[in-house]
Design a protein around this motif. Structure first.
Motif, PDB file in Angstrom:
ATOM      1  N   ALA A 171       0.826  -1.213   0.000  1.00 20.47           N
ATOM      2  CA  ALA A 171       0.000   0.000   0.000  1.00 20.47           C
ATOM      3  C   ALA A 171       0.855   1.255   0.000  1.00 20.47           C
ATOM      4  O   ALA A 171       0.527   2.245  -0.670  1.00 20.47           O
ATOM      5  CB  ALA A 171      -0.927  -0.013   1.205  1.00 20.47           C
ATOM      6  N   ASP A 172       1.944   1.253   0.753  1.00 20.11           N
ATOM      7  CA  ASP A 172       2.784   2.449   0.847  1.00 20.11           C
ATOM      8  C   ASP A 172       3.616   2.669  -0.405  1.00 20.11           C
ATOM      9  O   ASP A 172       3.836   3.816  -0.827  1.00 20.11           O
ATOM     10  CB  ASP A 172       3.697   2.354   2.078  1.00 20.11           C
ATOM     11  CG  ASP A 172       2.960   2.657   3.373  1.00 20.11           C
ATOM     12  OD1 ASP A 172       2.114   3.565   3.374  1.00 20.11           O
ATOM     13  OD2 ASP A 172       3.223   1.985   4.380  1.00 20.11           O
ATOM     14  N   GLN A 173       4.104   1.602  -1.022  1.00 14.97           N
ATOM     15  CA  GLN A 173       4.895   1.774  -2.240  1.00 14.97           C
ATOM     16  C   GLN A 173       4.020   2.135  -3.439  1.00 14.97           C
ATOM     17  O   GLN A 173       4.431   2.914  -4.304  1.00 14.97           O
ATOM     18  CB  GLN A 173       5.685   0.497  -2.541  1.00 14.97           C
ATOM     19  CG  GLN A 173       6.850   0.263  -1.593  1.00 14.97           C
ATOM     20  CD  GLN A 173       7.669  -0.950  -1.998  1.00 14.97           C
ATOM     21  OE1 GLN A 173       7.132  -1.961  -2.475  1.00 14.97           O
ATOM     22  NE2 GLN A 173       8.973  -0.866  -1.807  1.00 14.97           N
ATOM     23  N   GLY A 174       2.804   1.595  -3.474  1.00 11.64           N
ATOM     24  CA  GLY A 174       1.918   1.886  -4.591  1.00 11.64           C
ATOM     25  C   GLY A 174       2.229   1.058  -5.823  1.00 11.64           C
ATOM     26  O   GLY A 174       3.260   0.374  -5.905  1.00 11.64           O
ATOM     27  N   ALA A 175       1.346   1.133  -6.793  1.00  7.16           N
ATOM     28  CA  ALA A 175       1.481   0.299  -7.987  1.00  7.16           C
ATOM     29  C   ALA A 175       2.736   0.614  -8.790  1.00  7.16           C
ATOM     30  O   ALA A 175       3.334  -0.258  -9.408  1.00  7.16           O
ATOM     31  CB  ALA A 175       0.231   0.449  -8.858  1.00  7.16           C
ATOM     32  N   LEU A 302      11.246   4.034   2.964  1.00 10.52           N
ATOM     33  CA  LEU A 302       9.797   3.865   3.039  1.00 10.52           C
ATOM     34  C   LEU A 302       9.426   2.438   3.433  1.00 10.52           C
ATOM     35  O   LEU A 302       8.455   2.221   4.162  1.00 10.52           O
ATOM     36  CB  LEU A 302       9.149   4.233   1.702  1.00 10.52           C
ATOM     37  CG  LEU A 302       7.623   4.081   1.637  1.00 10.52           C
ATOM     38  CD1 LEU A 302       6.952   4.960   2.685  1.00 10.52           C
ATOM     39  CD2 LEU A 302       7.097   4.412   0.252  1.00 10.52           C
ATOM     40  N   VAL A 303      10.190   1.467   2.978  1.00 11.19           N
ATOM     41  CA  VAL A 303       9.916   0.070   3.339  1.00 11.19           C
ATOM     42  C   VAL A 303      10.037  -0.109   4.850  1.00 11.19           C
ATOM     43  O   VAL A 303       9.185  -0.749   5.482  1.00 11.19           O
ATOM     44  CB  VAL A 303      10.884  -0.877   2.596  1.00 11.19           C
ATOM     45  CG1 VAL A 303      10.739  -2.296   3.107  1.00 11.19           C
ATOM     46  CG2 VAL A 303      10.629  -0.820   1.092  1.00 11.19           C
ATOM     47  N   ALA A 304      11.090   0.453   5.423  1.00 15.14           N
ATOM     48  CA  ALA A 304      11.287   0.337   6.869  1.00 15.14           C
ATOM     49  C   ALA A 304      10.204   1.089   7.632  1.00 15.14           C
ATOM     50  O   ALA A 304       9.630   0.583   8.610  1.00 15.14           O
ATOM     51  CB  ALA A 304      12.665   0.873   7.246  1.00 15.14           C
ATOM     52  N   ALA A 305       9.906   2.313   7.197  1.00 13.81           N
ATOM     53  CA  ALA A 305       8.883   3.110   7.866  1.00 13.81           C
ATOM     54  C   ALA A 305       7.519   2.445   7.762  1.00 13.81           C
ATOM     55  O   ALA A 305       6.711   2.486   8.699  1.00 13.81           O
ATOM     56  CB  ALA A 305       8.837   4.505   7.259  1.00 13.81           C
TER      57      ALA A 305
END
Length: 627
Positions: A171-175, A302-305
């Motif tokens: 969801a955070d990374q997006g498509a 962003l992956v860690a957060a």
């Protein structure tokens, strides 16, 4: 005339002997028991005082037994608290010093350490003293948590932390791996770079833009809902070495920046964009470099957060009210959005039923009043937007998860661990928001609404059927300490309860758990950066946090309980000694005095026996003359 025989019943001397014998028996009993009498009646006028003293001593003994049990429980609890504190230190050190080498499972040595530490922490929170679970609140016969393995991996039907982390990452990374941002140039110009959020609660959020670009460059700071920002290079190219920095807020509340430098070097070094023949060419290069940099940020920090945020959503339940999808009264009708007005005429982007001045919406007992204009405090104007109303609701509820609206459906969240209730004096208008009147929601773990997750628009409440609820103890109102109370004196009670979902314990668990749960693909070129970003966050989070409950705070409260108990016990020991001394003065006897009395009575009784024997041997014949 008859003459009665001499006997113990008729003889004064015999009666005296019987009295002496009874006294001797009483004294012999006193000598054997050390008591004045074996009955309260025999204690005379002081028997009432003796009874009260015995009651006082009995009460002190009961308090002493309570104190013994209490000290045992507190000792076990303190061992647990110290163990939990050690776990935090151990994992913090592991996150700081571990190598970045990944094993076959995609984890570092520090993460392996965290797995063992997490299992140990969960076991300690399920500690028992006798048959009582110490960290389950009032549910003393129930374990405080599910198992560590269930928390991380879930069950056949329930998602655990690992699954929620994976869903949140998507969801955070997006498509497009853009952190739910878009970078584009408006159709009307080729010198403007626009960067915009997508309106979801996921991904990177625009914070600010800092620029040292010269020439004709102008920067528009992030504004609007969802936020957008732009950079217009104008007609004059920036100079070599000019910089622009885009600052972002990540899902866990941390911030990261992308700083880009204008350069004439071709190919441009990392973190730079090439100054082209004109500002249009330079804009294209800036957009390309910014897009690439956002993708890199999306696949590192962003992956860690995202994982940290997912862990917080799992361990820190939040009440969620999910409204139904509803349309406005436009022509044709369309799903309501944040821009939809709270009142308006038919054929406009406004609610199908308008709010009017004087209407109220009550959130957790606090009313929001609708006014015609000039809203202040807990007021909104009837001409305001749905977004304004949601912001006011968030302000009152104290949530850390902003309310969202997507495809005509509103999602409201409450404060951490608190219920959320909403009602309105205008039921129809509240229904036009998609929310039923008198809706109440209890705290639950949050997870991404999906699938698909990479285009998800909101967080939804997990249910016991599809998501692990990690805390299984009592979670009623009142303080955790008040869930177990012991009376250690007539007017002194000590509180020593605890819940495993208290902030200090929960915060430790969620940070150790996220470090233990995350796995990284070793073939990803950003793998080291992902692991580093996670380790840095875990290490920082396990350091003491200002304004937040610490394990040492709980230890101090338990120490206070032990101190109060010891003071009461010491005082009772002195009181018991004095009461026993006074009771002994009432009920007890002087052994030497009793022995002396026995000897005297034995002498008197022996003399009486001899006298009586002589009298019994006396006859009339002894006084007749001998003829």
């Amino acid at each position: 005339m008859s003459i009665d025989g001499v006997s113990g019943r008729t003889s004064y001397i015999g009666t005296t002997i019987l009295n002496l014998r009874n006294q001797l028996n009483d004294l012999t009993t006193q000598l054997a028991t050390g008591k004045v009498s074996t009955t309260y009646a025999g204690q005379g006028l002081d028997r009432g005082f003796a009874l009260s003293l015995r009651a006082q001593i009995s009460g002190i003994n009961a308090f002493s037994d309570t104190a013994t049990n209490l000290n045992t429980r507190l000792s076990v609890a303190n061992l647990t608290l110290q163990g939990l504190s050690d776990v935090g230190t151990q994992v913090k050190n592991a996150a700081t010093t571990a190598t970045l080498t990944l094993n076959d499972s995609g984890q570092t040595s520090g993460q392996i350490t965290a797995q063992a530490a997490f299992a140990n922490a969960v076991a300690m929170l399920n500690s028992q003293s006798g048959d009582r679970y110490l960290f389950s609140g009032r549910a003393m016969d129930t374990p405080a948590t599910v198992s560590a393995d269930t928390m991380l991996k879930g069950t056949a039907t329930q998602a655990g932390l690992s699954q929620l982390i994976n869903e949140r990452k998507q969801a955070d990374q997006g498509a497009g791996m853009m952190g739910r941002l878009s970078v584009s140039s408006p159709p009307a110009t080729t010198t403007v770079t626009s960067i915009a959020e997508d309106g979801s609660p996921f991904g990177l959020k625009l914070l600010s833009v800092q620029s040292s670009l010269t020439g004709g460059a102008t920067v528009t700071q992030p504004t609007g809902t969802p936020k957008t920002s732009s950079v217009d290079l104008g007609a004059v190219n920036p100079k070599d070495g000019d910089k622009i920095k885009f600052n972002f807020t990540l899902p866990d509340g941390t911030t990261e920046a992308i700083e880009l430098t204008a350069t004439t070097t071709n190919p441009p070094p990392a973190g730079s964009f090439l100054i082209g023949a004109d500002t249009a060419a330079t804009t294209a290069n800036l957009q390309s470099t910014l897009t690439s940099s956002i993708k890199t940020l999306s696949d590192t920090s962003l992956v860690a957060a995202s994982a940290v945020a997912a862990s917080n959503n799992f361990f820190n339940p939040v009440a969620t009210v999910s409204g139904a999808a509803v349309n406005n009264q436009n022509t044709p009708p369309a799903p309501i959005s944040g821009a939809t007005a709270l009142s308006g005429a038919a054929g406009t982007d406004s609610l199908s039923t308008s709010f009017a001045a004087g209407d109220t919406i009550t959130v957790n007992g606090t009313p929001i009043t609708f006014v015609t204009s000039g809203a202040t405090g807990n007021q909104v104007n009837v001409t305001d937007s749905v977004q304004t109303l949601m912001a006011k609701i968030d302000q009152i509820s104290g949530t850390k998860n902003p309310s969202t609206i997507s495809n005509g459906a509103i999602t409201l969240h409450g404060a951490d661990g608190e219920s959320l209730s909403i009602s309105s004096s205008n039921t129809a208008a509240l229904g036009a928001l998609g929310i039923a009147n008198n809706t109440t929601a209890a705290p639950a773990p949050l997870r991404v609404g999906g699938p698909p997750f990479d285009t998800a628009t909101n967080l939804v409440a997990g249910t016991p059927g599809n998501t692990v609820y990690w805390y299984t103890g009592e979670n009623g109102p009142g303080s955790a300490r008040g869930t177990a109370v012991a009376q250690v004196d007539q007017s002194i009670t000590v509180q020593y309860g605890a819940r495993a979902n208290e902030q200090a314990f929960r915060y430790l668990l969620q940070n150790v758990a996220v470090y233990a749960a995350v796995t990284t693909n070793a073939s990803n070129p950003n793998a080291s950066a992902q692991v580093t970003a996670l380790a840095q966050r875990v290490s920082a989070n396990l350091a003491p946090q200002n304004g937040q409950q610490q394990i040492q705070d709980v230890q101090a409260e338990f120490a206070g309980a032990q101190t109060a108990t010891k003071a009461a016990t010491d005082r009772q020991t002195q009181l018991k000694g004095m009461a026993e001394t006074m009771l002994d003065s009432v009920e007890g006897v002087n052994q030497d005095e009793v022995a002396t009395k026995i000897l005297a009575l034995q002498t008197s009784l022996q003399a009486s026996y001899q006298t009586t024997s002589m009298l019994y041997q006396t006859t009339l014949l002894k006084y007749l003359p001998i003829s």
